[in-house]
Write a protein that holds these residues in place. Structure first.
Motif, PDB file in Angstrom:
ATOM      1  N   GLY A  64     128.500  19.042 123.255  1.00 50.65           N
ATOM      2  CA  GLY A  64     129.265  19.999 122.455  1.00 50.65           C
ATOM      3  C   GLY A  64     128.576  20.296 121.141  1.00 50.65           C
ATOM      4  N   VAL A  65     127.995  19.261 120.539  1.00 50.39           N
ATOM      5  CA  VAL A  65     127.283  19.448 119.270  1.00 50.39           C
ATOM      6  C   VAL A  65     126.042  20.299 119.485  1.00 50.39           C
ATOM      7  N   SER A  66     125.293  20.048 120.553  1.00 52.38           N
ATOM      8  CA  SER A  66     124.095  20.832 120.844  1.00 52.38           C
ATOM      9  C   SER A  66     124.453  22.280 121.134  1.00 52.38           C
ATOM     10  N   ALA A  67     125.542  22.495 121.871  1.00 52.22           N
ATOM     11  CA  ALA A  67     125.959  23.861 122.171  1.00 52.22           C
ATOM     12  C   ALA A  67     126.371  24.588 120.892  1.00 52.22           C
ATOM     13  N   LEU A  68     127.021  23.876 119.997  1.00 54.63           N
ATOM     14  CA  LEU A  68     127.425  24.473 118.721  1.00 54.63           C
ATOM     15  C   LEU A  68     126.203  24.851 117.905  1.00 54.63           C
ATOM     16  N   ARG A  69     125.190  23.996 117.883  1.00 52.65           N
ATOM     17  CA  ARG A  69     123.968  24.295 117.138  1.00 52.65           C
ATOM     18  C   ARG A  69     123.266  25.526 117.699  1.00 52.65           C
ATOM     19  N   MET A  70     123.294  25.686 119.019  1.00 54.54           N
ATOM     20  CA  MET A  70     122.580  26.797 119.617  1.00 54.54           C
ATOM     21  C   MET A  70     123.286  28.124 119.342  1.00 54.54           C
ATOM     22  N   ARG A  71     124.596  28.119 119.215  1.00 57.26           N
ATOM     23  CA  ARG A  71     125.332  29.349 118.982  1.00 57.26           C
ATOM     24  C   ARG A  71     125.337  29.760 117.515  1.00 57.26           C
ATOM     25  N   SER A  72     125.237  28.811 116.611  1.00 65.30           N
ATOM     26  CA  SER A  72     125.338  29.146 115.192  1.00 65.30           C
ATOM     27  C   SER A  72     123.952  29.244 114.566  1.00 65.30           C
ATOM     28  N   PRO A  73     123.830  30.089 113.525  1.00 70.73           N
ATOM     29  CA  PRO A  73     122.531  30.147 112.836  1.00 70.73           C
ATOM     30  C   PRO A  73     122.264  28.820 112.122  1.00 70.73           C
ATOM     31  N   ILE A  74     121.012  28.583 111.836  1.00 70.67           N
ATOM     32  CA  ILE A  74     120.635  27.339 111.171  1.00 70.67           C
ATOM     33  C   ILE A  74     121.177  27.360 109.747  1.00 70.67           C
ATOM     34  N   SER A  75     121.877  26.314 109.399  1.00 66.12           N
ATOM     35  CA  SER A  75     122.423  26.169 108.055  1.00 66.12           C
ATOM     36  C   SER A  75     121.630  25.084 107.336  1.00 66.12           C
ATOM     37  N   VAL A  76     121.142  25.400 106.163  1.00 66.55           N
ATOM     38  CA  VAL A  76     120.321  24.457 105.407  1.00 66.55           C
ATOM     39  C   VAL A  76     121.164  23.849 104.291  1.00 66.55           C
ATOM     40  N   PRO A  77     121.288  22.525 104.281  1.00 69.28           N
ATOM     41  CA  PRO A  77     122.025  21.871 103.182  1.00 69.28           C
ATOM     42  C   PRO A  77     121.164  21.838 101.926  1.00 69.28           C
ATOM     43  N   TYR A  78     121.178  22.933 101.169  1.00 66.25           N
ATOM     44  CA  TYR A  78     120.280  23.063 100.028  1.00 66.25           C
ATOM     45  C   TYR A  78     120.629  22.113  98.891  1.00 66.25           C
ATOM     46  N   GLY A  79     121.828  21.521  98.932  1.00 69.17           N
ATOM     47  CA  GLY A  79     122.180  20.494  97.952  1.00 69.17           C
ATOM     48  C   GLY A  79     121.230  19.306  98.030  1.00 69.17           C
ATOM     49  N   VAL A  80     120.711  19.046  99.223  1.00 63.93           N
ATOM     50  CA  VAL A  80     119.727  17.971  99.401  1.00 63.93           C
ATOM     51  C   VAL A  80     118.447  18.322  98.650  1.00 63.93           C
ATOM     52  N   ALA A  81     118.000  19.554  98.779  1.00 60.93           N
ATOM     53  CA  ALA A  81     116.787  19.993  98.084  1.00 60.93           C
ATOM     54  C   ALA A  81     116.983  19.961  96.573  1.00 60.93           C
ATOM     55  N   ILE A  82     118.158  20.364  96.118  1.00 59.76           N
ATOM     56  CA  ILE A  82     118.441  20.331  94.686  1.00 59.76           C
ATOM     57  C   ILE A  82     118.391  18.899  94.183  1.00 59.76           C
ATOM     58  N   ALA A  83     119.033  17.995  94.918  1.00 59.13           N
ATOM     59  CA  ALA A  83     119.038  16.585  94.512  1.00 59.13           C
ATOM     60  C   ALA A  83     117.619  16.015  94.503  1.00 59.13           C
ATOM     61  N   MET A  84     116.848  16.305  95.541  1.00 62.35           N
ATOM     62  CA  MET A  84     115.477  15.787  95.604  1.00 62.35           C
ATOM     63  C   MET A  84     114.631  16.325  94.453  1.00 62.35           C
ATOM     64  N   GLY A  85     114.719  17.620  94.194  1.00 68.17           N
ATOM     65  CA  GLY A  85     113.937  18.221  93.114  1.00 68.17           C
ATOM     66  C   GLY A  85     114.304  17.671  91.755  1.00 68.17           C
ATOM     67  N   VAL A  86     115.601  17.504  91.501  1.00 65.73           N
ATOM     68  CA  VAL A  86     116.050  16.973  90.208  1.00 65.73           C
ATOM     69  C   VAL A  86     115.631  15.511  90.052  1.00 65.73           C
ATOM     70  N   LEU A  87     115.758  14.735  91.110  1.00 65.79           N
ATOM     71  CA  LEU A  87     115.359  13.324  91.016  1.00 65.79           C
ATOM     72  C   LEU A  87     113.862  13.192  90.753  1.00 65.79           C
ATOM     73  N   VAL A  88     113.061  14.026  91.402  1.00 64.16           N
ATOM     74  CA  VAL A  88     111.612  13.997  91.159  1.00 64.16           C
ATOM     75  C   VAL A  88     111.323  14.330  89.703  1.00 64.16           C
ATOM     76  N   GLU A  89     111.950  15.372  89.183  1.00 67.89           N
ATOM     77  CA  GLU A  89     111.683  15.784  87.799  1.00 67.89           C
ATOM     78  C   GLU A  89     112.194  14.781  86.772  1.00 67.89           C
ATOM     79  N   THR A  90     113.361  14.202  87.003  1.00 69.58           N
ATOM     80  CA  THR A  90     113.872  13.241  86.019  1.00 69.58           C
ATOM     81  C   THR A  90     113.061  11.959  86.041  1.00 69.58           C
ATOM     82  N   PHE A  91     112.616  11.533  87.229  1.00 67.53           N
ATOM     83  CA  PHE A  91     111.762  10.344  87.279  1.00 67.53           C
ATOM     84  C   PHE A  91     110.406  10.627  86.662  1.00 67.53           C
ATOM     85  N   LYS A  92     109.891  11.832  86.886  1.00 69.41           N
ATOM     86  CA  LYS A  92     108.621  12.219  86.276  1.00 69.41           C
ATOM     87  C   LYS A  92     108.745  12.255  84.750  1.00 69.41           C
ATOM     88  N   ASP A  93     109.881  12.759  84.275  1.00 70.21           N
ATOM     89  CA  ASP A  93     110.124  12.839  82.835  1.00 70.21           C
ATOM     90  C   ASP A  93     110.254  11.456  82.209  1.00 70.21           C
TER      91      ASP A  93
END
Length: 161
Positions: free
Chosen positions: A129-158
């Motif tokens: 059911g999960v695979s069928a749902l993925r195939m019918r829906s467009p790919i959704s990107v959890p961009y909150g993950v990218a935001i968290a990763m980018g901020v953590l990299v910058e704050t640790f770099k700082d």
């Protein structure tokens, strides 16, 4: 000392918001608001509060337009605006670059998961059911993950880590 505590708390909340974004594609307003208040504390410690607030006000229309055009979700826009005061203004371009690079990585992972779901015809009955749902829906990107990763990299770099 206060800056270190606020950065650690904001880092925890960023990881939490990334987890909720992966699980349910939601970034809670309360988490973004807490991160913003912690970012304001960090900005006060650096002595950049007025400049940071003006920057947030200045870039808000751009992020609002990205939401209107459905490029970003509302939670992503709120989280992006909340994290701006976490880094010094001189690192703002670097922050957005780090978030963008992390976004490419997250998007590629989402594409790989989607393709893997389509190609794995031997999935167990509970996963079909999960695979069928993925195939019918467009790919959704959890961009909150990218935001968290980018901020953590910058704050640790700082912080020199």
């Amino acid at each position: 000392m206060l800056q270190c505590i606020a950065l650690n708390a904001a880092s925890f909340l960023l990881v939490f918001s990334a987890g909720t974004d992966i699980r349910s594609r939601k970034i809670y307003n309360s988490v973004s608001l807490c991160i913003f208040f912690l970012a304001i504390l960090v900005s006060c410690e650096r002595g950049d509060l007025i400049k940071e607030i003006i920057t947030v006000i200045f870039i808000f229309p751009f992020f609002y337009m990205l939401w209107i055009l459905r490029i970003f979700g509302g939670g992503d826009v709120k989280l992006l605006l909340a994290v701006v005061p976490l880094v010094p203004l001189c690192h703002l371009i670097s922050l957005f670059l780090s978030i963008s690079i992390a976004g490419v990585f997250v998007a590629l992972c989402c594409i790989a998961v989607s393709l893997f779901g389509r190609w794995s015809g031997e999935a167990k009955a509970s996963l079909r059911g999960v695979s069928a749902l993925r195939m019918r829906s467009p790919i959704s990107v959890p961009y909150g993950v990218a935001i968290a990763m980018g901020v953590l990299v910058e704050t640790f770099k700082d912080q020199g880590m």
